[in-house]
Design an enzyme around this catalytic site. Structure first.
Site, short mmCIF file in Angstrom:
data_model
loop_
_atom_site.label_atom_id
_atom_site.label_comp_id
_atom_site.label_asym_id
_atom_site.label_seq_id
_atom_site.Cartn_x
_atom_site.Cartn_y
_atom_site.Cartn_z
N SER A 120 -3.63 3.70 7.19
CA SER A 120 -2.71 2.73 7.79
C SER A 120 -1.29 3.24 7.63
O SER A 120 -1.03 4.13 6.82
CB SER A 120 -2.86 1.38 7.07
OG SER A 120 -1.82 0.48 7.39
N TYR A 133 -2.87 -3.92 -0.73
CA TYR A 133 -3.43 -3.32 0.49
C TYR A 133 -2.84 -1.92 0.68
O TYR A 133 -3.57 -0.96 0.96
CB TYR A 133 -3.11 -4.20 1.69
CG TYR A 133 -3.52 -3.60 3.02
CD1 TYR A 133 -4.86 -3.61 3.40
CD2 TYR A 133 -2.58 -3.06 3.89
CE1 TYR A 133 -5.26 -3.06 4.63
CE2 TYR A 133 -2.96 -2.52 5.11
CZ TYR A 133 -4.30 -2.53 5.48
OH TYR A 133 -4.67 -1.99 6.69
N LYS A 137 -4.67 1.94 0.85
CA LYS A 137 -4.54 2.86 1.97
C LYS A 137 -3.89 4.18 1.55
O LYS A 137 -4.19 5.23 2.12
CB LYS A 137 -3.76 2.20 3.12
CG LYS A 137 -4.52 1.03 3.75
CD LYS A 137 -5.91 1.45 4.22
CE LYS A 137 -6.67 0.34 4.90
NZ LYS A 137 -7.98 0.76 5.41
#
Length: 237
Positions: A120, A133, A137
């Site tokens: 991401s 998060y 990633k």
């Protein structure tokens, strides 16, 4: 759908069998074979079983795409151990088990192969309220680099792709949670990020699929260990 159009037979792995069947039917309308397998990427043995199933049903195994992932919108000061455990098991361990299972299968078959994982823009830059998060990633990028170096001698390439603000259900959830935490209106956070995209529009699933198609095809044969941004010009590295 893009890979099917490229000529690939598709093994779908998910927890929702009804949705997989819908996708499998659509793949088959494009003249390609499709098979489904129910698995939870948190469980290593289920991913190994999914790869074995794909090889058996499709009489081959050439490309592994580790695409499963969840998002978590939470201030770092409020994150709980259970939340950290769940997102790392899916976003990081799930990718690791996928890399392991695919590499083992390629070696068993004595062939080259391609492993592709979803990172991401949050794997290149940590974002507020998306700290954990982002950490997952970043971890996908680290696994990608390490695996590329470990498996290069076997003819296995390992790359990742880093989308930005894609107009999918995940961003609906992000926008909703951002609104709850910050008091912003629904849609305001989404519009803010879209407004920062150089190309002037939100990303589509087709934009991402086109790049994954490149990574899955022969034009990327000399590329490994990379995690390029495909975000329309939002994060620059």
């Amino acid at each position: 759908m893009r890979l099917a159009s490229d000529g690939a037979d598709i093994a779908l792995v998910d927890m929702n069998e009804d949705r997989m069947r819908v996708v499998a039917d659509e793949v088959q309308t494009r003249g390609r074979r499709a098979t489904i397998f129910r698995a939870n990427v948190m469980h290593r043995e289920e991913i190994y079983a999914a790869v074995d199933h794909a090889e058996k049903e499709l009489q081959g195994f050439d490309i592994m795409i580790n695409n499963a992932g969840i998002v978590q919108v939470q201030p770092l000061s409020h994150v709980t151990p259970d939340e950290v455990d769940k997102i790392f098991k899916i976003n990081v361990e799930g990718v690791l088990w996928g890399i392991q299972a695919a590499a083992r299968k390629f070696k068993q078959r004595k062939q080259k192969g391609k492993i592709i994982s979803a990172s991401s823009i949050a794997g290149h830059e940590g974002f507020p309220l998306l700290g954990i998060y982002s950490a997952t990633k970043f971890a996908v990028r680290a696994l990608t680099q390490a695996a590329a170096k470990e498996f290069a001698a076997d003819g296995i390439t390992v790359n990742a792709y880093c989308p930005g603000e894609v107009g999918t259900d995940m961003w609906v959830e992000i926008d909703k949670r951002m609104a709850e935490i910050t008091g912003a209106k629904i849609g305001e956070t989404y519009d803010k990020y879209v407004g920062g995209i150089a190309l002037g529009r939100a990303e589509t699933p087709e934009d991402v699929a086109a790049f994954v198609s490149f990574l899955a095809g022969p034009d990327s044969d000399y590329m490994t260990g990379q995690a390029p941004l495909i975000d329309g010009g939002l994060v620059y590295r």
